[in-house]
Design an enzyme around this catalytic site. Sequence first.
Site, PDB file in Angstrom:
ATOM      1  N   GLU A 292       2.488 -36.756   4.158  1.00 17.12           N
ATOM      2  CA  GLU A 292       3.537 -36.413   3.083  1.00 17.12           C
ATOM      3  C   GLU A 292       4.887 -36.089   3.781  1.00 17.12           C
ATOM      4  O   GLU A 292       4.891 -35.599   4.870  1.00 17.12           O
ATOM      5  CB  GLU A 292       3.194 -35.016   2.241  1.00 17.12           C
ATOM      6  CG  GLU A 292       4.312 -34.810   1.356  1.00 17.12           C
ATOM      7  CD  GLU A 292       3.678 -33.746   0.170  1.00 17.12           C
ATOM      8  OE1 GLU A 292       2.438 -33.884  -0.225  1.00 17.12           O
ATOM      9  OE2 GLU A 292       4.569 -32.959  -0.168  1.00 17.12           O
TER      10      GLU A 292
ATOM     11  N   GLN B 230      10.269 -20.011   8.582  1.00 15.64           N
ATOM     12  CA  GLN B 230      10.149 -20.963   7.601  1.00 15.64           C
ATOM     13  C   GLN B 230       8.751 -20.945   6.620  1.00 15.64           C
ATOM     14  O   GLN B 230       8.934 -21.123   5.593  1.00 15.64           O
ATOM     15  CB  GLN B 230      10.348 -22.526   8.227  1.00 15.64           C
ATOM     16  CG  GLN B 230      10.239 -23.362   7.174  1.00 15.64           C
ATOM     17  CD  GLN B 230      10.191 -24.924   8.054  1.00 15.64           C
ATOM     18  OE1 GLN B 230       9.451 -25.100   8.891  1.00 15.64           O
ATOM     19  NE2 GLN B 230      10.978 -25.914   7.518  1.00 15.64           N
TER      20      GLN B 230
HETATM   21  C1  LIG Z   1       0.601 -31.818  -3.217  1.00 21.81           C
HETATM   22  C2  LIG Z   1       1.849 -31.382  -3.880  1.00 21.81           C
HETATM   23  C3  LIG Z   1       2.878 -31.966  -4.027  1.00 21.81           C
HETATM   24  C4  LIG Z   1       4.090 -31.696  -4.671  1.00 21.81           C
HETATM   25  N1  LIG Z   1       5.193 -32.548  -4.483  1.00 21.81           N
HETATM   26  C5  LIG Z   1       6.387 -32.189  -5.327  1.00 21.81           C
HETATM   27  C6  LIG Z   1       7.602 -33.086  -5.262  1.00 21.81           C
HETATM   28  O1  LIG Z   1       7.431 -34.302  -4.588  1.00 21.81           O
HETATM   29  N2  LIG Z   1       8.693 -32.830  -5.891  1.00 21.81           N
HETATM   30  C7  LIG Z   1       8.639 -31.598  -6.597  1.00 21.81           C
HETATM   31  O2  LIG Z   1       9.848 -31.199  -7.278  1.00 21.81           O
HETATM   32  N3  LIG Z   1       7.724 -30.722  -6.522  1.00 21.81           N
HETATM   33  C8  LIG Z   1       6.586 -31.164  -6.008  1.00 21.81           C
HETATM   34  N4  LIG Z   1       5.522 -30.128  -6.102  1.00 21.81           N
HETATM   35  C9  LIG Z   1       5.725 -28.825  -6.444  1.00 21.81           C
HETATM   36  C10 LIG Z   1       5.318 -28.970  -7.973  1.00 21.81           C
HETATM   37  O3  LIG Z   1       6.287 -29.708  -8.865  1.00 21.81           O
HETATM   38  C11 LIG Z   1       5.582 -27.496  -8.747  1.00 21.81           C
HETATM   39  O4  LIG Z   1       4.455 -26.657  -8.274  1.00 21.81           O
HETATM   40  C12 LIG Z   1       5.679 -27.499 -10.108  1.00 21.81           C
HETATM   41  O5  LIG Z   1       5.920 -26.005 -10.432  1.00 21.81           O
HETATM   42  C13 LIG Z   1       4.235 -27.694 -10.866  1.00 21.81           C
HETATM   43  O6  LIG Z   1       4.123 -28.982 -10.807  1.00 21.81           O
HETATM   44  P1  LIG Z   1       2.677 -29.322 -11.382  1.00 21.81           P
HETATM   45  O7  LIG Z   1       2.617 -30.657 -11.752  1.00 21.81           O
HETATM   46  O8  LIG Z   1       1.513 -28.915 -10.706  1.00 21.81           O
HETATM   47  O9  LIG Z   1       2.522 -28.763 -12.927  1.00 21.81           O
HETATM   48  P2  LIG Z   1       1.520 -28.526 -14.056  1.00 21.81           P
HETATM   49  O10 LIG Z   1       0.138 -29.035 -13.748  1.00 21.81           O
HETATM   50  O11 LIG Z   1       2.209 -28.770 -15.148  1.00 21.81           O
HETATM   51  O12 LIG Z   1       1.462 -26.855 -13.973  1.00 21.81           O
HETATM   52  C14 LIG Z   1       2.772 -26.100 -14.067  1.00 21.81           C
HETATM   53  C15 LIG Z   1       2.470 -24.636 -14.507  1.00 21.81           C
HETATM   54  O13 LIG Z   1       1.923 -24.748 -15.886  1.00 21.81           O
HETATM   55  C16 LIG Z   1       0.741 -24.285 -16.289  1.00 21.81           C
HETATM   56  N5  LIG Z   1       0.419 -25.007 -17.547  1.00 21.81           N
HETATM   57  C17 LIG Z   1      -0.027 -26.368 -17.423  1.00 21.81           C
HETATM   58  N6  LIG Z   1      -0.433 -26.917 -18.678  1.00 21.81           N
HETATM   59  C18 LIG Z   1      -0.148 -25.757 -19.511  1.00 21.81           C
HETATM   60  C19 LIG Z   1      -0.321 -25.703 -20.800  1.00 21.81           C
HETATM   61  N7  LIG Z   1      -0.783 -26.654 -21.683  1.00 21.81           N
HETATM   62  N8  LIG Z   1       0.035 -24.431 -21.545  1.00 21.81           N
HETATM   63  C20 LIG Z   1       0.541 -23.410 -20.701  1.00 21.81           C
HETATM   64  N9  LIG Z   1       0.617 -23.367 -19.331  1.00 21.81           N
HETATM   65  C21 LIG Z   1       0.355 -24.552 -18.889  1.00 21.81           C
HETATM   66  C22 LIG Z   1      -0.008 -24.328 -14.965  1.00 21.81           C
HETATM   67  O14 LIG Z   1      -0.951 -23.373 -15.090  1.00 21.81           O
HETATM   68  C23 LIG Z   1       1.018 -23.955 -13.921  1.00 21.81           C
HETATM   69  O15 LIG Z   1       0.991 -22.616 -13.727  1.00 21.81           O
HETATM   70  C24 LIG Z   1       4.371 -30.389  -5.200  1.00 21.81           C
HETATM   71  C25 LIG Z   1       3.114 -29.847  -5.431  1.00 21.81           C
HETATM   72  C26 LIG Z   1       1.885 -29.894  -4.506  1.00 21.81           C
HETATM   73  C27 LIG Z   1       0.747 -29.111  -4.719  1.00 21.81           C
END
Ligand SMILES: Cc1cc2nc3c(=O)[nH]c(=O)nc-3n(C[C@H](O)[C@H](O)[C@H](O)COP(=O)(O)OP(=O)(O)OC[C@H]3O[C@@H](n4cnc5c(N)ncnc54)[C@H](O)[C@@H]3O)c2cc1C
Length: 293
Positions: free
Chosen positions: A19, A217
Site C-alpha cells: 500500500e 511515528q
Molecule cells: C486497510 C485500510 C486502508 C485504508 N485506507 C484509507 C484511505 O485510503 N483513505 C482514508 O481516508 N482512510 C483509509 N482507511 C481508514 C478508514 O477510512 C477509517 O478507519 C474510517 O474511519 C472507517 O472506514 P470504514 O470503511 O472501515 O468504515 P465502516 O465500515 O463504515 O465503519 C466505520 C465505523 O462505523 C461503524 N458502523 C458501520 N456500520 C454501522 C451501522 N450500520 N450502524 C452503526 N455503526 C456502524 C463501524 O462499526 C465502525 O466503527 C483505511 C483503513 C484500512 C484498515
Amino acid sequence: MIQVSKESASGQRPTLSFEFFPPKKPEAEPLFWGTLERLSGYRPDFVSITCGAGGSRQTGGGELVRKVHEQTGLHTVAHLTCVGASRPVLTEMLNFYRDCGITTLLALRGDPPRHEPAGTLEQGAFRYAEPFVAFIREYFPAFRIGVAAYPEGHPETPDLEQDQLHFRRKVEAGADFAVTQFFFDNDVYFRFTEECHRKGVHVPIYPGIMPVTDFKQLKRLSELCGSALPQWLVDRFAATRDDPEAMLRTGVSIAVEQCRDLLARGAPGLHFFTLNQSVAVPSILEELAGEYY
Ligand SMILES: Cc1cc2nc3c(=O)[nH]c(=O)nc-3n(C[C@H](O)[C@H](O)[C@H](O)COP(=O)(O)OP(=O)(O)OC[C@H]3O[C@@H](n4cnc5c(N)ncnc54)[C@H](O)[C@@H]3O)c2cc1C
C-alpha cells in the site's frame, strides 16, 4: 480470491500486496516511484493507492492511480472513500476508474477531514461503507471490492461485537476480500478471522503489516488507528531510541517474526503499509525469501 500472480493463483505462494499513499509534495514523488519500482520486483499481486476524504478527483488518488496502472502494469487497487460525497461525485469517480481499466477498489467510508464542520458524515450519500459497497455492487458489478477490517475494533466503536457485526454486513453487501488495520498481536487477528468464518464470512482477510522504522511515528499512528502497542514491543524499541539503524533492524526483525507466524498459521497473504519507504519491506521480504516468497 483477488486476481493474483501466477504463483499465488495456483496456491504456490500467499498473496503479497503493498500500500502506498499519494506523495504530498513534488519533492516526495521520486521516493514514491522509486519505492514502487523496487517493490514491483517482488511481483506483488496488487498495489493499492490510498485516497483522501470525499471520493472526488481532487481528494482521491485519481490520476495517480491511473498513472501507476498504466506505467507499471501492476494490478492497481484504488482506495475510494465515500464520506461526505454525493452519489454523482462517487459515480464520476467509479466511471473514471472503470474507464481507465481499474478492476479492483478498496471501498471505505473514510473520516471527515479534521477542519470540516461537524455533520460531514451525515451530508454524504452513504453514512457507512456497507451501503457504499452495496451501491458499487449494484451499479458497477464488474469491480472487485475490498473493504477494511479491524481485528482490534474500529477506534469509533464502543462495542467490539457490534463492530464485527458491521464488518460482516459490509462483506455480505458485496465485498470480495478485506484488508486489516495493522496490529502486533497475531492471536487477535486469528480470533477475528475464526469468528468471521464461524459466522459465515469466507472472503480472504489479508493482514495489514506495519513495518516499524520510526517508533514515535508508530505511537501517533497507533493512537489514530486504534492499534494496540504491546508492552513487549515498547520494550524492544526502548534501547533503540537514538539509533535509527537499530530501530530499523528491530522493526524488521519484529515484522519478520510476525509475518512468519501469520503465514505458518494460515493467513492468506500479507499486505504491507509501505509508507512509501523503500528499505524496510525489502529487508523483511529478503528474510522470508525461499520460505514463502
Ligand atoms: C486497510 C485500510 C486502508 C485504508 N485506507 C484509507 C484511505 O485510503 N483513505 C482514508 O481516508 N482512510 C483509509 N482507511 C481508514 C478508514 O477510512 C477509517 O478507519 C474510517 O474511519 C472507517 O472506514 P470504514 O470503511 O472501515 O468504515 P465502516 O465500515 O463504515 O465503519 C466505520 C465505523 O462505523 C461503524 N458502523 C458501520 N456500520 C454501522 C451501522 N450500520 N450502524 C452503526 N455503526 C456502524 C463501524 O462499526 C465502525 O466503527 C483505511 C483503513 C484500512 C484498515
